[in-house]
Design a protein around this motif. Structure first.
Motif, mmCIF file in Angstrom:
data_model
loop_
_atom_site.group_PDB
_atom_site.id
_atom_site.type_symbol
_atom_site.label_atom_id
_atom_site.label_comp_id
_atom_site.label_asym_id
_atom_site.label_seq_id
_atom_site.Cartn_x
_atom_site.Cartn_y
_atom_site.Cartn_z
ATOM 1 N N PHE A 146 50.051 2.119 55.142
ATOM 2 C CA PHE A 146 50.003 2.743 53.817
ATOM 3 C C PHE A 146 50.917 2.015 52.848
ATOM 4 N N ALA A 147 50.533 2.057 51.586
ATOM 5 C CA ALA A 147 51.451 1.618 50.542
ATOM 6 C C ALA A 147 52.455 2.761 50.412
ATOM 7 N N GLY A 148 53.556 2.638 51.071
ATOM 8 C CA GLY A 148 54.515 3.753 51.164
ATOM 9 C C GLY A 148 55.358 3.894 49.915
ATOM 10 N N ASP A 149 56.181 4.916 49.926
ATOM 11 C CA ASP A 149 57.072 5.202 48.813
ATOM 12 C C ASP A 149 58.495 5.099 49.344
ATOM 13 N N ARG A 150 59.257 4.140 48.836
ATOM 14 C CA ARG A 150 60.606 3.925 49.371
ATOM 15 C C ARG A 150 61.636 4.825 48.726
ATOM 16 N N GLU A 151 61.282 5.439 47.579
ATOM 17 C CA GLU A 151 62.271 6.211 46.828
ATOM 18 C C GLU A 151 62.173 7.717 47.098
ATOM 19 N N GLY A 152 60.931 8.238 47.051
ATOM 20 C CA GLY A 152 60.756 9.693 47.053
ATOM 21 C C GLY A 152 61.113 10.400 48.361
ATOM 22 N N PRO A 153 60.456 10.035 49.469
ATOM 23 C CA PRO A 153 60.625 10.845 50.678
ATOM 24 C C PRO A 153 61.938 10.548 51.398
ATOM 25 N N PRO A 154 62.558 11.569 51.968
ATOM 26 C CA PRO A 154 63.839 11.365 52.642
ATOM 27 C C PRO A 154 63.703 10.839 54.067
ATOM 28 N N SER A 155 62.489 10.762 54.608
ATOM 29 C CA SER A 155 62.312 10.188 55.942
ATOM 30 C C SER A 155 60.943 9.521 55.953
ATOM 31 N N ARG A 156 60.718 8.693 56.982
ATOM 32 C CA ARG A 156 59.414 8.011 57.066
ATOM 33 C C ARG A 156 58.368 8.849 57.802
ATOM 34 N N ALA A 157 58.747 10.062 58.176
ATOM 35 C CA ALA A 157 57.821 10.921 58.928
ATOM 36 C C ALA A 157 56.554 11.237 58.127
ATOM 37 N N TYR A 158 56.619 11.134 56.782
ATOM 38 C CA TYR A 158 55.438 11.460 55.973
ATOM 39 C C TYR A 158 54.263 10.549 56.324
ATOM 40 N N LEU A 159 54.544 9.338 56.863
ATOM 41 C CA LEU A 159 53.452 8.400 57.155
ATOM 42 C C LEU A 159 52.511 8.961 58.218
ATOM 43 N N LYS A 160 53.082 9.670 59.222
ATOM 44 C CA LYS A 160 52.175 10.213 60.252
ATOM 45 C C LYS A 160 51.364 11.384 59.689
ATOM 46 N N LEU A 161 51.960 12.106 58.751
ATOM 47 C CA LEU A 161 51.189 13.186 58.132
ATOM 48 C C LEU A 161 50.055 12.600 57.284
ATOM 49 N N TRP A 162 50.346 11.584 56.490
ATOM 50 C CA TRP A 162 49.293 10.927 55.703
ATOM 51 C C TRP A 162 48.175 10.439 56.624
ATOM 52 N N GLU A 163 48.570 9.816 57.738
ATOM 53 C CA GLU A 163 47.548 9.276 58.655
ATOM 54 C C GLU A 163 46.671 10.394 59.205
ATOM 55 N N ALA A 164 47.305 11.497 59.610
ATOM 56 C CA ALA A 164 46.530 12.615 60.167
ATOM 57 C C ALA A 164 45.567 13.162 59.109
ATOM 58 N N LEU A 165 46.026 13.290 57.882
ATOM 59 C CA LEU A 165 45.182 13.859 56.822
ATOM 60 C C LEU A 165 44.038 12.910 56.466
ATOM 61 N N VAL A 166 44.313 11.606 56.470
ATOM 62 C CA VAL A 166 43.233 10.643 56.192
ATOM 63 C C VAL A 166 42.175 10.744 57.287
ATOM 64 N N ARG A 167 42.627 10.857 58.540
ATOM 65 C CA ARG A 167 41.667 11.004 59.656
ATOM 66 C C ARG A 167 40.802 12.229 59.477
ATOM 67 N N CYS A 168 41.422 13.317 58.975
ATOM 68 C CA CYS A 168 40.671 14.578 58.789
ATOM 69 C C CYS A 168 39.738 14.505 57.584
ATOM 70 N N ARG A 169 39.919 13.526 56.745
ATOM 71 C CA ARG A 169 39.200 13.422 55.471
ATOM 72 C C ARG A 169 39.377 14.701 54.649
ATOM 73 N N LYS A 170 40.551 15.291 54.750
ATOM 74 C CA LYS A 170 40.801 16.561 54.063
ATOM 75 C C LYS A 170 42.309 16.737 53.949
ATOM 76 N N TRP A 171 42.780 17.304 52.852
ATOM 77 C CA TRP A 171 44.212 17.546 52.705
ATOM 78 C C TRP A 171 44.417 18.761 51.804
ATOM 79 N N PRO A 172 45.601 19.344 51.817
ATOM 80 C CA PRO A 172 45.837 20.526 50.994
ATOM 81 C C PRO A 172 45.693 20.194 49.509
#
Ligand SMILES: C[S@@+](CC[C@H](N)C(=O)[O-])C[C@H]1O[C@@H](n2cnc3c(N)ncnc32)[C@H](O)[C@@H]1O
Length: 314
Positions: A146-172
């Motif tokens: 992913f083109a990540g965000d180095r400033e906003g998120p306090p941890s890199r854990a958001y990348l696995k959430l993004w990946e899971a949501l992309v796989r689902c083709r659905k997000w909140p």
């Protein structure tokens, strides 16, 4: 050209977790590079194999004379082919050059995954191609960046959430209510709040202040597992990244499933040590995988953990 279907599936091991896949695949297999070919036969429970980053679902083997012939075999089936090379890299690169290119650009989020099939191929020797047009992972060779965000998120854990949501083709979407259990320091909460969702973050310690200050974010300092569904009320999504023994997570999720208060779940199942097919953690993973309309996967961004995903496709 001589092409033969292989009657089985090929599991692609995750680098560093080859021993995990070997622990799960107790049956006889043919191993080449990171690929484990297992023949279909009675008694093989293919649904209980989790430590791979891709399954080649319709593998075939083809003998070829030239690079052009290898590329033409693949192109004659479909457009998208990801190489998984472990030998003959120069020859592999020549074949790749004759195939339609796959974008290696890091993806933005949200990103709607195209429907087209993603195949995978490798060279077993200079004149033998092994390939599969259909694979379990929608990403080339099981990899997504992913083109990540180095400033906003306090941890890199958001990348696995993004990946899971992309796989689902659905997000909140905006206004949807999300429970984020084990939320601190706040990577997942940050990702969800950016989508406009209402996020209730639960943790024993608070997320970082800048995440707490995002619109739609609220926080409860609590043991997530002693909160009952009726304490929280209906939510559109339940996310859980708590570090805990898998049976504890399962017990809590069962309560949510019984309550009918939530239809979309993404939870990480944290592991300790290699899988012990007779141990409680592995048994719990199997119980998660058996929940209807759900799956247990190892995401590209997962480390020593698996992810259980159950998303309402209706
Ligand atoms: C891997 S971190 C979560 C990272 C988070 N998803 C992110 O994106 O920043 C695990 C979190 O679980 C929390 N935790 C551990 N046991 C918990 C429990 N029983 N209830 C709530 N939170 C818990 C820890 O305090 C820790 O913040």
């Amino acid at each position: 050209m001589n092409s033969r279907p292989l009657k089985g599936r090929i599991y692609q091991a995750i680098r560093g977790f080859e021993d995990h896949l070997e622990g799960e695949l107790t049956v006889r297999k043919e191993v080449f590079g990171p690929l484990y070919y297992v023949e279909d036969r009675p008694g093989l429970d293919g649904e209980s194999v989790f430590w791979h980053n891709n399954i080649w679902l319709e593998p075939f083997r083809a003998e070829f004379d030239s690079v052009a012939e290898a590329a033409s075999i693949l192109r004659g089936i479909q457009r998208n082919w990801a190489p998984v090379l472990f030998t003959l890299f120069r020859r592999g690169a020549l074949i790749m050059a004759k195939l339609p290119s796959l974008s290696e650009k890091p993806r933005p989020f949200p990103w709607l995954l195209p429907d087209a099939l993603m195949g995978a191929w490798t060279l077993q020797d200079a004149h033998t191609l092994v390939a599969s047009p259909r694979c379990s992972s929608p990403f080339p060779g099981g990899v997504i960046t992913f083109a990540g965000d180095r400033e906003g998120p306090p941890s890199r854990a958001y990348l696995k959430l993004w990946e899971a949501l992309v796989r689902c083709r659905k997000w909140p979407g905006p206004g949807e209510r999300c429970l984020d259990a084990g939320a601190s320091p706040g990577g997942w909460t940050w990702a969800l709040a950016r989508l406009g969702a209402e996020v209730l973050a639960v943790d024993r310690s608070p997320p970082e202040g800048r995440v707490l200050a995002m619109p739609g974010v609220s926080f409860i300092r609590h043991d997530a597992f002693t909160l009952r569904p009726e304490d929280i009320g209906p939510v559109d999504w339940l996310f859980c990244d708590v570090i805990c023994y898998p049976p504890r997570l399962f017990e809590w999720i069962e309560k949510w499933l019984r309550s009918g208060f939530c239809r979309n779940y993404i939870c990480t199942i944290k592991m300790q040590g290699p899988p012990d097919p007779s141990g409680p953690a592995f048994e719990t993973v199997r119980r998660f995988a058996a929940i209807s309309c759900s799956q247990v996967v190892h995401l590209y961004h997962n480390k020593h953990e698996l992810t259980w995903i159950k998303v309402d496709s209706g």
